[in-house]
Design an enzyme around this catalytic site. Structure first.
Site, PDB file in Angstrom:
ATOM      1  N   LYS A   5      -9.414 -16.575  -4.349  1.00 30.35           N
ATOM      2  CA  LYS A   5      -8.585 -17.470  -3.538  1.00 30.35           C
ATOM      3  C   LYS A   5      -7.250 -17.770  -4.242  1.00 30.35           C
ATOM      4  CE  LYS A   5     -11.052 -17.603   0.081  1.00 30.35           C
ATOM      5  NZ  LYS A   5     -10.539 -17.225   1.411  1.00 30.35           N
ATOM      6  N   TYR A  51     -15.188 -16.385  -6.347  1.00 27.47           N
ATOM      7  CA  TYR A  51     -14.552 -17.026  -5.193  1.00 27.47           C
ATOM      8  C   TYR A  51     -13.234 -17.728  -5.582  1.00 27.47           C
ATOM      9  CZ  TYR A  51     -14.053 -19.895  -0.992  1.00 27.47           C
ATOM     10  OH  TYR A  51     -13.572 -20.506   0.141  1.00 27.47           O
ATOM     11  N   ASP A  87     -14.608  -3.685   9.709  1.00 27.38           N
ATOM     12  CA  ASP A  87     -14.817  -4.124   8.328  1.00 27.38           C
ATOM     13  C   ASP A  87     -13.451  -4.184   7.637  1.00 27.38           C
ATOM     14  OD1 ASP A  87     -15.339  -4.326   5.608  1.00 27.38           O
ATOM     15  OD2 ASP A  87     -17.016  -2.914   5.649  1.00 27.38           O
ATOM     16  N   VAL A  88     -13.056  -5.373   7.205  1.00 26.79           N
ATOM     17  CA  VAL A  88     -11.706  -5.543   6.626  1.00 26.79           C
ATOM     18  C   VAL A  88     -11.524  -4.778   5.302  1.00 26.79           C
ATOM     19  CG1 VAL A  88     -11.296  -7.803   7.711  1.00 26.79           C
ATOM     20  CG2 VAL A  88     -12.275  -7.708   5.396  1.00 26.79           C
ATOM     21  N   ASP A 140     -14.599  -9.430  13.670  1.00 21.46           N
ATOM     22  CA  ASP A 140     -15.623  -9.656  12.635  1.00 21.46           C
ATOM     23  C   ASP A 140     -16.437  -8.374  12.526  1.00 21.46           C
ATOM     24  OD1 ASP A 140     -17.747 -10.888  10.974  1.00 21.46           O
ATOM     25  OD2 ASP A 140     -16.868 -12.785  11.609  1.00 21.46           O
ATOM     26  N   TRP A 175      -5.424 -34.975  -6.685  1.00 20.54           N
ATOM     27  CA  TRP A 175      -5.937 -35.665  -7.863  1.00 20.54           C
ATOM     28  C   TRP A 175      -5.963 -34.743  -9.058  1.00 20.54           C
ATOM     29  CZ3 TRP A 175     -10.561 -38.826  -5.456  1.00 20.54           C
ATOM     30  CH2 TRP A 175     -10.096 -40.116  -5.100  1.00 20.54           C
ATOM     31  N   VAL A 178     -15.792 -28.075   4.038  1.00 23.46           N
ATOM     32  CA  VAL A 178     -16.072 -28.436   5.419  1.00 23.46           C
ATOM     33  C   VAL A 178     -17.533 -28.862   5.553  1.00 23.46           C
ATOM     34  CG1 VAL A 178     -16.119 -27.576   7.797  1.00 23.46           C
ATOM     35  CG2 VAL A 178     -14.326 -26.800   6.217  1.00 23.46           C
TER      36      VAL A 178
END
Ligand SMILES: NC(=O)c1ccc[n+]([C@@H]2O[C@H](COP(=O)([O-])OP(=O)(O)OC[C@H]3O[C@@H](n4cnc5c(N)ncnc54)[C@H](O)[C@@H]3O)[C@@H](O)[C@H]2O)c1
Length: 282
Positions: free
Chosen positions: A197, A193, A77-78, A46, A282, A226
């Protein structure tokens, strides 16, 4: 391929090195705990190296692991290629190899303080800078870590990459979910976001097809929302939109994650495994 006498043994990760990015977050910590519990040597990665060290030490104590098999801390840092290269070098110094990579680091902007960002969260007002930042972390970060850490796996002819997606990468956000009990709306799910994704899910397919012959499997694990102390009203609205009637518990990604990282999923690649209580059904 060696067939194990007991299928359950194929879920074990003993001796495997598994790198988890975003390891200090809500789900990252659970991913590390699950993989270490299945026997893996986990690389806790991280931004904050000291935080990684503290969590790695706590996990090692919790699971009573030795120094040789216990978690390794890696701050990087990615989004920064030099930082990723340096991290890979330090990782290999400590662990010699890499067997699995969980691309979990991401920005889900404005979730923490939606009230303060009500106007900015509207698509019409959403700042380019925030759009770019999400692209950088969620998409470019996944690309860079896969390229660098994945090459080690491709060179050794075996490995598993798990990209963490989201239900919002599969279906568009229902903005009415964010209405308050009085019917007013102060927050809209932002455009970056879900877009990032969706890109992660397609990147998974690209890389699975590209590295199939190299023995590197690449899959998406798509969590549903979550539970994390959201207001009761939100949780109730979320439950009504979910076949299983509730949000996920943070521990409920573990089974699919261990399966995807282990030989138990040896014929699975390019898939999107939804652990979402049926949200996307759904
Ligand atoms: N929490 C949920 O309800 C939920 C639902 C669906 C999908 N997901 C996905 O699961 C993953 C984890 O989510 P979470 O809720 O634990 O998020 P989180 O915000 O709690 O943790 C994200 C972690 O990523 C790290 N990070 C951010 N930018 C980074 C960078 N440039 N380099 C390295 N690390 C960086 C942060 O420091 C943080 O520890 C994400 O990919 C998220 O999109 C979460």
């Amino acid at each position: 391929m060696t067939a194990s006498k007991h299928t359950i043994d194929r879920f074990r990760l003993d001796g495997r090195v598994c790198v988890v990015t975003g390891a200090l977050g809500l789900l990252g910590r659970e991913h590390c705990r699950a993989l270490a519990g299945a026997g893996a040597r986990v690389v806790v990665a991280d931004l904050d190296e000291k935080g990684c060290e503290a969590f790695a030490a706590a996990l090692s104590d919790e699971l009573k692991m030795s120094e040789e098999t216990g978690p390794v801390a890696l701050g990087f840092d990615v989004t920064d290629p030099d930082s990723v290269d340096d991290a890979l070098e330090r990782c290999l110094d400590a662990t010699m190899t890499v067997h699995a990579l969980v691309n979990n680091a991401a920005i889900n902007d404005m979730v923490e303080n939606p009230e303060a960002n009500a106007e900015l969260s509207k698509f019409e007002n959403y700042p380019l800078e925030l759009w770019r930042r999400s692209m950088e972390v969620n998409v470019t970060g996944t690309f860079l870590c896969s390229q660098r850490f994945g090459k080690v796996m491709a060179d050794q002819g075996r490995g598993s990459i798990v990209n963490i997606g989201s239900t919002y990468g599969v279906s568009g956000p229902d903005q009415s979910l964010y209405k308050r009990p009085d019917g007013s709306q102060k927050f809209y799910k932002t455009p970056a976001y879900p877009t990032t994704k969706g890109a992660v899910i397609q990147f998974t397919r690209y890389l699975a097809a590209y590295w199939g012959q190299a023995g590197v499997r690449v899959n998406t694990l798509t969590p549903g929302g979550v539970e994390n102390d959201q207001p009761d009203h939100f949780q109730s609205m979320y439950g009504k939109r979910t076949p299983l009637g509730r949000m996920a518990d943070r521990t409920e990604m573990a089974g699919a994650l261990i399966w995807l990282c282990s030989d138990a999923s040896s014929y699975v690649t390019g898939a999107n495994i939804c652990v979402d209580g049926g949200w996307t059904a759904w």
